[in-house]
Write a protein that holds these residues in place. Structure first.
Motif, PDB file in Angstrom:
ATOM      1  N   TYR B  80       0.823  -1.133   0.093  1.00  0.00           N
ATOM      2  CA  TYR B  80      -0.058   0.034  -0.169  1.00  0.00           C
ATOM      3  C   TYR B  80       0.939   1.231   0.031  1.00  0.00           C
ATOM      4  CZ  TYR B  80      -4.186   2.699   1.011  1.00  0.00           C
ATOM      5  OH  TYR B  80      -5.026   3.690   1.103  1.00  0.00           O
ATOM      6  N   PRO B  81       0.917   2.136  -0.900  1.00  0.00           N
ATOM      7  CA  PRO B  81       1.783   3.187  -1.126  1.00  0.00           C
ATOM      8  C   PRO B  81       1.404   4.295   0.030  1.00  0.00           C
ATOM      9  CG  PRO B  81       0.697   2.811  -3.370  1.00  0.00           C
ATOM     10  CD  PRO B  81      -0.050   2.183  -2.240  1.00  0.00           C
ATOM     11  N   GLN B  82       2.272   4.895   0.307  1.00  0.00           N
ATOM     12  CA  GLN B  82       2.098   5.922   1.501  1.00  0.00           C
ATOM     13  C   GLN B  82       1.200   7.006   0.647  1.00  0.00           C
ATOM     14  OE1 GLN B  82       6.147   7.498   2.881  1.00  0.00           O
ATOM     15  NE2 GLN B  82       5.343   6.846   4.895  1.00  0.00           N
ATOM     16  N   LYS B  83       1.498   7.467  -0.328  1.00  0.00           N
ATOM     17  CA  LYS B  83       0.731   8.455  -0.994  1.00  0.00           C
ATOM     18  C   LYS B  83      -0.065   7.711  -1.898  1.00  0.00           C
ATOM     19  CE  LYS B  83       1.218  12.760  -3.714  1.00  0.00           C
ATOM     20  NZ  LYS B  83       1.917  13.540  -4.662  1.00  0.00           N
ATOM     21  N   PHE B  84      -1.573   8.031  -1.546  1.00  0.00           N
ATOM     22  CA  PHE B  84      -2.544   7.270  -2.272  1.00  0.00           C
ATOM     23  C   PHE B  84      -3.877   7.963  -2.230  1.00  0.00           C
ATOM     24  CE2 PHE B  84      -5.825   4.113  -2.474  1.00  0.00           C
ATOM     25  CZ  PHE B  84      -5.564   3.516  -3.877  1.00  0.00           C
ATOM     26  N   PRO B  85      -4.708   8.102  -3.208  1.00  0.00           N
ATOM     27  CA  PRO B  85      -4.297   8.082  -4.589  1.00  0.00           C
ATOM     28  C   PRO B  85      -3.667   9.241  -5.062  1.00  0.00           C
ATOM     29  CG  PRO B  85      -6.614   8.741  -4.266  1.00  0.00           C
ATOM     30  CD  PRO B  85      -6.031   8.520  -2.981  1.00  0.00           C
ATOM     31  N   ILE B  86      -2.908   9.034  -6.114  1.00  0.00           N
ATOM     32  CA  ILE B  86      -2.213   9.999  -6.796  1.00  0.00           C
ATOM     33  C   ILE B  86      -2.714  10.530  -8.133  1.00  0.00           C
ATOM     34  CG2 ILE B  86      -0.042   9.533  -5.828  1.00  0.00           C
ATOM     35  CD1 ILE B  86       0.681   7.870  -8.396  1.00  0.00           C
ATOM     36  N   ASN B  87      -2.074  11.732  -8.607  1.00  0.00           N
ATOM     37  CA  ASN B  87      -2.925  12.194  -9.967  1.00  0.00           C
ATOM     38  C   ASN B  87      -1.975  11.434 -10.985  1.00  0.00           C
ATOM     39  OD1 ASN B  87      -3.134  13.664 -12.372  1.00  0.00           O
ATOM     40  ND2 ASN B  87      -3.539  15.690 -11.344  1.00  0.00           N
ATOM     41  N   THR B  88      -2.765  10.622 -12.174  1.00  0.00           N
ATOM     42  CA  THR B  88      -2.091   9.993 -13.019  1.00  0.00           C
ATOM     43  C   THR B  88      -2.203  10.458 -14.396  1.00  0.00           C
ATOM     44  OG1 THR B  88      -4.204   8.622 -13.208  1.00  0.00           O
ATOM     45  CG2 THR B  88      -2.383   7.724 -11.441  1.00  0.00           C
ATOM     46  N   VAL B  89      -2.410  11.850 -14.631  1.00  0.00           N
ATOM     47  CA  VAL B  89      -2.389  12.133 -15.871  1.00  0.00           C
ATOM     48  C   VAL B  89      -1.464  11.977 -16.679  1.00  0.00           C
ATOM     49  CG1 VAL B  89      -2.246  14.682 -15.167  1.00  0.00           C
ATOM     50  CG2 VAL B  89      -3.856  13.913 -17.279  1.00  0.00           C
ATOM     51  N   ALA B  90      -0.114  12.274 -15.930  1.00  0.00           N
ATOM     52  CA  ALA B  90       1.006  12.273 -16.909  1.00  0.00           C
ATOM     53  C   ALA B  90       1.241  10.832 -17.268  1.00  0.00           C
ATOM     54  CB  ALA B  90       2.233  12.765 -15.942  1.00  0.00           C
ATOM     55  N   ALA B  91       1.092   9.877 -16.598  1.00  0.00           N
ATOM     56  CA  ALA B  91       0.940   8.442 -16.809  1.00  0.00           C
ATOM     57  C   ALA B  91       0.252   8.105 -17.971  1.00  0.00           C
ATOM     58  CB  ALA B  91       0.803   7.711 -15.336  1.00  0.00           C
ATOM     59  N   VAL B  92      -0.993   8.685 -17.759  1.00  0.00           N
ATOM     60  CA  VAL B  92      -1.827   8.315 -18.926  1.00  0.00           C
ATOM     61  C   VAL B  92      -1.409   8.766 -20.289  1.00  0.00           C
ATOM     62  CG1 VAL B  92      -4.055   8.506 -20.051  1.00  0.00           C
ATOM     63  CG2 VAL B  92      -3.846   7.952 -17.621  1.00  0.00           C
TER      64      VAL B  92
END
Lengths: 200, 200
Positions: B80-92
């Motif tokens: 389980y990541p420490q920072k969650f959820p994250i903005n994933t627009v760059a990944a997309v």
């Protein structure tokens, strides 16, 4: 490992209905009894800030399609009721009263209530309909009718609903086995694997 | 019956991560290719009025437990990541750019991004991390870095996200096969049954 599995459901839940139709086969296959515990999602929605699936944009259309498809997969007749969802507090009270006074009839009552609602499309929040269903499974409907007005039964039901929330139940169906929670009729195979394998 | 299956996922979704780890085995078993379509749940939540699971009272605790349990069931390492959820627009954006310029690398990029986030606990919304992951699977990270600032890529990504919403996608993972939608990693067996049996 003879502790019963807690099986929670809401009478207005199509997935809960499907679960009651298949739970007894699961019970036999895994060799662990279940305790049937109808509850109410209304108080849960107040805590979660959510709404019934069919009132959520986007999820609504999927859900209505999936109710029918899931029922068909399990060979369970299902028709989307005209009035949906409904208030099921009287049904829950009737269940617990039956549990206390004529326990062999409690599961048949639960199944008959669900079928009346999701097969026959009749509104089981109407007390006359509820009593007719109770009578059809051999319950003393006159005694039940009086009991439905009894503050003690209301209190007994409230305790059950509060206990389900305290146990973390936020959906229907919801199972807890040895502290391990499983939400959804589509998780029943996972529950079965878990019990058979001793968990993973 | 050779139309690809649309496979939608959000990079911040643990169930989407598990799905990408097992989708290629499903694909082989059923003999139908999948088109991978990363999307964003942020715009969906604006439409549905809902929140990420881990921000919903009651569901939060169950979800956090179930992410770990579901991953373990499928033999997929998950932390389980420490920072969650994250903005994933760059990944997309990075995914669709790779799809257009080096398509063989698009799936490896998606899997590496998910693993970096859910195995290594590193925040893939940080551009340096994203580029490092891209480089690790053999993508031209300098070209990608420039492309990430390009309005045309932003527009291309927005069109994909809008199209996913128009297709009714409200969760991750979400599959559409011949118009039939399946939501959730726990519905992948149902999808498989559906394809193998021709539906029911």
């Amino acid at each position: 490992m003879t502790q019963p599995i807690d099986f929670y459901f809401e009478f207005s839940s199509p997935y809960g209905y499907i679960a009651t139709e298949i739970a007894e086969e699961t019970e036999k296959r895994i060799g662990r009894p279940m305790t049937w515990r109808p509850m109410l999602l209304g108080p849960v929605f107040k805590i979660t800030g959510q709404q019934p699936l069919v009132q959520v944009p986007m999820k609504s259309e999927y859900s209505k399609h999936d109710f029918v498809r899931s029922a068909r997969k399990h060979g369970v007749p299902f028709y989307y009721p005209q009035k949906f969802p409904i208030n099921t507090v009287a049904a829950v009270r009737a269940f617990y009263w039956t549990q206390d006074h004529d326990p062999e009839k409690a599961r048949p009552l639960a199944k008959a209530l669900y079928r009346t609602y999701f097969r026959d499309g009749r509104d089981i929040s109407v007390i006359e309909t509820l009593l007719e269903v109770a009578r059809s499974v051999g319950i003393d409907a006159d005694a039940l009718s009086r009991a439905l007005e009894d503050p003690a039964l209301k209190e007994r039901t409230k305790r059950e609903v509060d206990a389900s929330i305290a146990a973390g139940v936020f959906g229907s169906p919801y199972f807890i086995v040895d502290g391990e929670p499983f939400w959804g009729v589509d998780r029943m195979p996972m529950l079965e694997d878990w019990v058979k394998s001793g968990g993973w």
